[in-house]
Scaffold this motif. Sequence first.
Motif, PDB file in Angstrom:
ATOM      1  N   PRO A  60      80.606  37.177  21.201  1.00  0.00           N
ATOM      2  CA  PRO A  60      79.412  37.377  22.074  1.00  0.00           C
ATOM      3  C   PRO A  60      78.286  36.541  22.180  1.00  0.00           C
ATOM      4  CG  PRO A  60      79.576  39.240  20.645  1.00  0.00           C
ATOM      5  CD  PRO A  60      80.545  38.280  20.302  1.00  0.00           C
ATOM      6  N   TYR A  61      77.280  35.976  23.334  1.00  0.00           N
ATOM      7  CA  TYR A  61      76.296  35.554  23.025  1.00  0.00           C
ATOM      8  C   TYR A  61      75.255  36.555  23.855  1.00  0.00           C
ATOM      9  CZ  TYR A  61      72.433  32.201  23.965  1.00  0.00           C
ATOM     10  OH  TYR A  61      71.160  31.720  24.167  1.00  0.00           O
ATOM     11  N   VAL A  62      74.493  37.304  22.755  1.00  0.00           N
ATOM     12  CA  VAL A  62      73.628  38.334  23.307  1.00  0.00           C
ATOM     13  C   VAL A  62      72.297  38.091  23.387  1.00  0.00           C
ATOM     14  CG1 VAL A  62      72.795  40.762  22.738  1.00  0.00           C
ATOM     15  CG2 VAL A  62      75.310  39.757  21.893  1.00  0.00           C
ATOM     16  N   ARG A  90      72.851  32.367  32.754  1.00  0.00           N
ATOM     17  CA  ARG A  90      73.841  31.813  33.747  1.00  0.00           C
ATOM     18  C   ARG A  90      74.297  30.516  33.295  1.00  0.00           C
ATOM     19  NH1 ARG A  90      73.807  33.557  39.218  1.00  0.00           N
ATOM     20  NH2 ARG A  90      72.169  35.241  39.468  1.00  0.00           N
ATOM     21  N   PHE A  91      73.500  29.798  32.289  1.00  0.00           N
ATOM     22  CA  PHE A  91      73.988  28.473  31.821  1.00  0.00           C
ATOM     23  C   PHE A  91      75.102  28.743  30.622  1.00  0.00           C
ATOM     24  CE2 PHE A  91      73.765  25.623  28.304  1.00  0.00           C
ATOM     25  CZ  PHE A  91      74.237  24.317  28.823  1.00  0.00           C
ATOM     26  N   GLN A  92      74.788  30.005  30.016  1.00  0.00           N
ATOM     27  CA  GLN A  92      75.758  30.175  28.818  1.00  0.00           C
ATOM     28  C   GLN A  92      77.173  30.709  29.488  1.00  0.00           C
ATOM     29  OE1 GLN A  92      75.536  29.469  25.674  1.00  0.00           O
ATOM     30  NE2 GLN A  92      73.361  28.835  25.622  1.00  0.00           N
ATOM     31  N   ARG A  93      77.288  31.409  30.654  1.00  0.00           N
ATOM     32  CA  ARG A  93      78.207  31.868  31.170  1.00  0.00           C
ATOM     33  C   ARG A  93      78.971  30.582  31.801  1.00  0.00           C
ATOM     34  NH1 ARG A  93      74.822  35.568  34.030  1.00  0.00           N
ATOM     35  NH2 ARG A  93      74.771  37.607  32.982  1.00  0.00           N
ATOM     36  N   LEU A  94      78.335  29.576  32.414  1.00  0.00           N
ATOM     37  CA  LEU A  94      78.811  28.173  32.781  1.00  0.00           C
ATOM     38  C   LEU A  94      79.654  27.631  31.626  1.00  0.00           C
ATOM     39  CD1 LEU A  94      76.409  26.751  35.076  1.00  0.00           C
ATOM     40  CD2 LEU A  94      78.472  27.567  35.837  1.00  0.00           C
ATOM     41  N   GLN A  95      79.053  27.849  30.201  1.00  0.00           N
ATOM     42  CA  GLN A  95      79.541  27.150  29.085  1.00  0.00           C
ATOM     43  C   GLN A  95      81.005  28.363  28.446  1.00  0.00           C
ATOM     44  OE1 GLN A  95      78.612  24.073  28.546  1.00  0.00           O
ATOM     45  NE2 GLN A  95      77.427  24.458  26.858  1.00  0.00           N
ATOM     46  N   GLU A  96      81.012  29.204  29.375  1.00  0.00           N
ATOM     47  CA  GLU A  96      82.249  30.113  29.022  1.00  0.00           C
ATOM     48  C   GLU A  96      82.049  31.060  27.685  1.00  0.00           C
ATOM     49  OE1 GLU A  96      86.276  28.549  30.273  1.00  0.00           O
ATOM     50  OE2 GLU A  96      85.247  26.550  29.762  1.00  0.00           O
ATOM     51  N   ASN A  98      80.674  34.593  26.033  1.00  0.00           N
ATOM     52  CA  ASN A  98      80.896  35.877  26.465  1.00  0.00           C
ATOM     53  C   ASN A  98      79.504  36.544  26.615  1.00  0.00           C
ATOM     54  OD1 ASN A  98      81.472  38.568  26.627  1.00  0.00           O
ATOM     55  ND2 ASN A  98      82.248  38.795  24.652  1.00  0.00           N
ATOM     56  N   VAL A  99      78.842  36.360  27.493  1.00  0.00           N
ATOM     57  CA  VAL A  99      77.348  36.872  27.503  1.00  0.00           C
ATOM     58  C   VAL A  99      77.108  38.163  27.803  1.00  0.00           C
ATOM     59  CG1 VAL A  99      75.187  36.289  28.781  1.00  0.00           C
ATOM     60  CG2 VAL A  99      76.765  34.419  28.337  1.00  0.00           C
ATOM     61  N   ILE A 100      76.126  38.705  27.146  1.00  0.00           N
ATOM     62  CA  ILE A 100      75.838  40.165  27.204  1.00  0.00           C
ATOM     63  C   ILE A 100      74.282  39.799  27.279  1.00  0.00           C
ATOM     64  CG2 ILE A 100      75.767  42.380  26.222  1.00  0.00           C
ATOM     65  CD1 ILE A 100      78.009  41.971  24.646  1.00  0.00           C
ATOM     66  N   PHE A 101      73.731  40.069  28.664  1.00  0.00           N
ATOM     67  CA  PHE A 101      72.417  39.888  28.939  1.00  0.00           C
ATOM     68  C   PHE A 101      71.934  40.919  29.216  1.00  0.00           C
ATOM     69  CE2 PHE A 101      69.376  38.356  32.769  1.00  0.00           C
ATOM     70  CZ  PHE A 101      68.485  38.698  31.963  1.00  0.00           C
ATOM     71  N   ILE A 102      70.910  41.455  28.208  1.00  0.00           N
ATOM     72  CA  ILE A 102      70.222  42.729  28.008  1.00  0.00           C
ATOM     73  C   ILE A 102      68.858  42.748  28.703  1.00  0.00           C
ATOM     74  CG2 ILE A 102      69.288  44.669  26.238  1.00  0.00           C
ATOM     75  CD1 ILE A 102      71.781  43.873  24.746  1.00  0.00           C
ATOM     76  N   THR A 103      68.402  43.905  29.358  1.00  0.00           N
ATOM     77  CA  THR A 103      67.006  43.851  29.852  1.00  0.00           C
ATOM     78  C   THR A 103      67.007  45.600  29.737  1.00  0.00           C
ATOM     79  OG1 THR A 103      65.351  43.349  31.305  1.00  0.00           O
ATOM     80  CG2 THR A 103      67.314  43.934  32.125  1.00  0.00           C
ATOM     81  N   HIS A 308      79.782  46.111  19.009  1.00  0.00           N
ATOM     82  CA  HIS A 308      80.016  45.546  20.548  1.00  0.00           C
ATOM     83  C   HIS A 308      79.104  44.205  20.552  1.00  0.00           C
ATOM     84  CE1 HIS A 308      82.019  48.720  22.093  1.00  0.00           C
ATOM     85  NE2 HIS A 308      81.042  49.568  22.234  1.00  0.00           N
ATOM     86  N   GLY A 309      78.614  43.705  19.458  1.00  0.00           N
ATOM     87  CA  GLY A 309      78.037  42.358  19.452  1.00  0.00           C
ATOM     88  C   GLY A 309      76.904  41.993  18.651  1.00  0.00           C
ATOM     89  N   TRP A 310      76.200  42.833  17.834  1.00  0.00           N
ATOM     90  CA  TRP A 310      75.209  42.413  17.343  1.00  0.00           C
ATOM     91  C   TRP A 310      75.568  41.721  16.114  1.00  0.00           C
ATOM     92  CZ3 TRP A 310      70.307  43.363  18.208  1.00  0.00           C
ATOM     93  CH2 TRP A 310      69.386  42.958  17.465  1.00  0.00           C
ATOM     94  N   PRO A 311      74.509  40.554  15.732  1.00  0.00           N
ATOM     95  CA  PRO A 311      73.196  40.499  16.141  1.00  0.00           C
ATOM     96  C   PRO A 311      72.953  39.628  17.391  1.00  0.00           C
ATOM     97  CG  PRO A 311      73.743  38.994  14.393  1.00  0.00           C
ATOM     98  CD  PRO A 311      74.888  39.702  14.650  1.00  0.00           C
ATOM     99  N   ALA A 312      71.620  39.940  17.971  1.00  0.00           N
ATOM    100  CA  ALA A 312      71.215  39.049  19.045  1.00  0.00           C
ATOM    101  C   ALA A 312      71.488  37.842  18.773  1.00  0.00           C
ATOM    102  CB  ALA A 312      70.235  39.672  19.705  1.00  0.00           C
TER     103      ALA A 312
END
Length: 597
Positions: A60-62, A90-96, A98-103, A308-312
């Motif tokens: 994952p890319y957190v 969005r760019f990382q998703r284009l790179q395929e 596994n993005v987890i974008f947290i806010t 689930h994906g740590w570290p960020a």
Amino acid sequence: MAAGRAFLGAPCSSLAAGARRLAFASPLPRTLTPALRCGVRGRCIASASSSPDAASSPEPYVLTTPLYYVNAPPHMGSAYTTIAADAIARFQRLQEKNVIFITGTDEHGEKIAASAEASGRNPKEHCDAISSSYKTLWADLDIEYDKFIRTTDSKHEAVVNEFYSRVLNSGDIYRADYEGLYCVSCEEYKDEKELLENNCCPVHLKPCVERKEDNYFFALSKYQHKLEELLTRNPDFVRPSYRLNEVQGWIKSGLRDFSISRASVEWGIPVPNDTKQTIYVWFDALLGYISALLDDGEQASLQQAVDHGWPASLHLIGKDILRFHAVYWPAMLMSAGLTVPDTVFGHGFLTKDGMKMGKSLGNTLEPKDLVERFGADAVRYFFLREVEFGNDGDYSEERFINIVNAHLANTIGNLLNRTLGLLKKNCKSKLAFDSIAAADGGLFRDNIENLVDKAKHHYENLLLSSACETVLEIGNLGNLYIDEQAPWSCFKQGGESAEKAAKDLVLILETMRIIAIALSPITPSLSLRIYTQLGFTEDQFRLLRWEDTKWGGLKAGQVMSEPKPVFARIETEAEEDGQASSKAAKGGRRKHAAKDL
């Protein structure tokens, strides 16, 4: 956790001599289980054996924004951070990836309780209202986050309690008295030497109050050498590089233990072993980056969240909260036996017309108003294009309108519109050639592909302004080419000239297809409008990857949509007044002429 939250530090010498170490009756084992040992790139590989798909699933890319403090509705500073984070995601998703974008939102503390009381609501009602306003604005700005965490969520409290227990068991939490001058707005004790006349806080210009509290402290000073080693071993931990220099300076000057609880604040998570105190906001809020990883409805535990994906991969923050994220946070994680994030990126501040924004100056910039007036694409593009990511940036309405009109309406929008118009007039909106055949033997394709590679490099290195500039260069090349080739004249000549003109239109439309993809992290709605006018569906747009910027996406026989402007030019008040005057003058002449007849 948003801009304006200050840190609380207490020098070791300020602590009572009788400070006592505490421990739970049933402490966690000091030796961490194999589930907490870290693998490649420092990412925890906990429970890898529990899932048969774990080995094959992409890493994952957190990505996180700060958890914004809900003492007031969102402002342009928090909007800017989130727009930038969304573009990166969005760019990382284009790179395929596994993005987890947290806010999310930081909802505990004394200021929140005071803001709620001032608004005539209880703290929970206040938090619900402000947190909802963030979600609404993010929707208006085309923010596509994956997780929205609130520090009042029950799963977050469970993670905080477990984390606290681990740090306590490491021997890094102790109890002590502290007395000093306290700024409620900053939520920090101040050294007298930094205060203004009458003990006023230099940030909020309000008098600090005398406070004496019996608090729990985190032994930050214990991690002095480990943090120095972290920055030496991994200089990319803090970016840009000049922020790294700041952090190194703080650490070298000597780290002080800091308070992690409050005895006088009820609105917060109770300290697990002392319900008369609540956990101080930073020791609470920073854990939101981990608790956010939990899925709704699953058992809330620190280890489950970590799995689930740590570290960020990237913490994106304003420079004013750099100390918490680059000093306090990694030390806390080390104490709990968890891996530190890959990178903390501290960006700059926004000003308006060259001045710091503030309600007292009457020059605040409301993101909601900007979106309503100009649209999400314009707001996103201006701030990401005009502010060099990492540095401070300035907003002026005149420059905003000029940039957006010149780049989005003219360079990109007008190029598409006039090309589709020529295609409709001369080719019945159908492509006579595919884009590979149309570019055969020409340098134009090579130039475009070189710029695409350049834009990708900028995105990968968080150079968002440069990425925008490079995509605009692609548009400039397209405009220059069509002006030089003048296909409108070639169509009139017929024969080979008309065939060449038909190929030229395909070249430009293929260029527009590539622009739509390359600019989609910045202006997703505009990119969608471009792509659908090229004869594709919204579903096809949603499935795009960066690989699709490769030349050759348009095929012979493909039918383009009806040409219509994809980005409306913003009219200034002066222009609107001038047009109205012009229309009135023309109307007057017509009436006068009719009277003469």
